[in-house]
Design a protein around this motif. Structure first.
Motif, PDB file in Angstrom:
ATOM      1  N   LEU A   1      25.204   3.373  12.125  1.00  0.00           N
ATOM      2  CA  LEU A   1      25.799   3.688  13.418  1.00  0.00           C
ATOM      3  C   LEU A   1      25.478   2.553  14.365  1.00  0.00           C
ATOM      4  N   SER A   2      26.284   2.434  15.389  1.00  0.00           N
ATOM      5  CA  SER A   2      25.992   1.456  16.418  1.00  0.00           C
ATOM      6  C   SER A   2      25.961   2.151  17.760  1.00  0.00           C
ATOM      7  N   THR A   3      24.992   1.766  18.562  1.00  0.00           N
ATOM      8  CA  THR A   3      24.975   2.168  19.958  1.00  0.00           C
ATOM      9  C   THR A   3      25.444   0.944  20.741  1.00  0.00           C
ATOM     10  N   LYS A   4      25.322   1.011  22.021  1.00  0.00           N
ATOM     11  CA  LYS A   4      25.766  -0.113  22.848  1.00  0.00           C
ATOM     12  C   LYS A   4      25.069  -1.416  22.454  1.00  0.00           C
ATOM     13  N   ARG A   5      23.764  -1.325  22.103  1.00  0.00           N
ATOM     14  CA  ARG A   5      22.990  -2.543  21.839  1.00  0.00           C
ATOM     15  C   ARG A   5      22.279  -2.579  20.499  1.00  0.00           C
ATOM     16  N   LEU A   6      22.415  -1.529  19.697  1.00  0.00           N
ATOM     17  CA  LEU A   6      21.588  -1.419  18.498  1.00  0.00           C
ATOM     18  C   LEU A   6      22.376  -1.024  17.267  1.00  0.00           C
TER      19      LEU A   6
ATOM     20  N   ARG B   1      17.807  -2.110  14.274  1.00  0.00           N
ATOM     21  CA  ARG B   1      17.921  -3.566  14.350  1.00  0.00           C
ATOM     22  C   ARG B   1      18.825  -3.914  15.529  1.00  0.00           C
ATOM     23  N   GLU B   2      18.696  -5.118  15.996  1.00  0.00           N
ATOM     24  CA  GLU B   2      19.669  -5.630  16.952  1.00  0.00           C
ATOM     25  C   GLU B   2      20.842  -6.142  16.131  1.00  0.00           C
ATOM     26  N   PRO B   3      22.075  -5.961  16.608  1.00  0.00           N
ATOM     27  CA  PRO B   3      23.247  -6.389  15.830  1.00  0.00           C
ATOM     28  C   PRO B   3      23.134  -7.850  15.392  1.00  0.00           C
TER      29      PRO B   3
ATOM     30  N   ALA C   1      14.275   2.946  23.125  1.00  0.00           N
ATOM     31  CA  ALA C   1      13.872   4.288  22.689  1.00  0.00           C
ATOM     32  C   ALA C   1      14.796   5.340  23.293  1.00  0.00           C
ATOM     33  N   THR C   2      15.132   5.186  24.552  1.00  0.00           N
ATOM     34  CA  THR C   2      16.054   6.128  25.199  1.00  0.00           C
ATOM     35  C   THR C   2      17.418   6.071  24.530  1.00  0.00           C
ATOM     36  N   GLU C   3      17.893   4.891  24.231  1.00  0.00           N
ATOM     37  CA  GLU C   3      19.200   4.724  23.597  1.00  0.00           C
ATOM     38  C   GLU C   3      19.247   5.414  22.227  1.00  0.00           C
ATOM     39  N   VAL C   4      18.198   5.235  21.441  1.00  0.00           N
ATOM     40  CA  VAL C   4      18.139   5.856  20.114  1.00  0.00           C
ATOM     41  C   VAL C   4      17.995   7.376  20.243  1.00  0.00           C
TER      42      VAL C   4
END
Length: 180
Positions: free
Chosen positions: A3-8, A67-69, A104-107
């Motif tokens: 999965l991808s979030t905005k930054r991860l 990981r970072e993209p 951590a908040t993003e995840v």
């Protein structure tokens, strides 16, 4: 599954992630709030990975490798799995050089989105030690509210205080399972 979030980039764990997890879990700076949990051998990290794989198979969700993209380096882990058959336990941990970036908040927010479709009947809980202020801030940012403050059973530090945050009021049985 990735999965991808905005930054991860969030990936299901595999055995080959052990070295990256060990690099994080063996770093004393990551365990300042609970030093006795620091990994002192790669075998501990391998066992942790096995538990995460089992959680994914059992619950349909678990800890992601973060990981970072575009990077192969593991910078952290986070997610949620069913704990003690009673609640979703949400958790997160990152390499020290990635602290303070909101990862951590993003995840944790992505974990909340994912688990809602799996077992919405179970409360979402983050339990942590009182002096872990950064983790408490994450729990609050994702909408969890403090439900309990008390001694941390089994902690080698007799003065340790456990905080339990949840997305709803916990009944006595649920609360008891968070404080084992």
């Amino acid at each position: 599954m990735t999965l991808s979030t905005k930054r991860l980039s969030l990936e299901r764990p595999v055995a080959s992630d052990a070295d990256g997890i060990y690099a994080i879990c063996s770093d004393a700076r990551v365990w300042g709030h609970f030093p006795s949990l620091r990994h002192t051998s790669i075998e501990q990290s391998r066992a942790q990975l096995e538990r995460w794989v089992t959680a994914w198979e059992r619950d349909g969700l678990g800890m992601w490798i973060v990981r970072e993209p575009g990077s192969l380096r593991i910078i952290g882990y986070g997610g949620a799995s069913v704990a003690r058959g009673a609640f979703w336990n949400i958790g997160y941990r990152f390499a020290p050089d990635r602290h303070g970036r909101g990862y951590a908040t993003e995840v944790a927010l992505e974990a909340l989105r994912q688990l809602r479709g799996l077992r919405p009947d179970l409360p979402v809980v983050a339990y942590l030690l009182e002096h872990n202020l950064a983790s408490a801030r994450v729990a609050e940012k994702i909408g969890l509210e403090l439900q309990h403050r008390g001694p941390d059973a089994g902690n080698p530090d007799p003065n340790a205080v456990r905080l339990v945050y949840a997305d709803r009021l916990l009944n006595a049985a649920q609360l008891a399972k968070t404080t084992l």
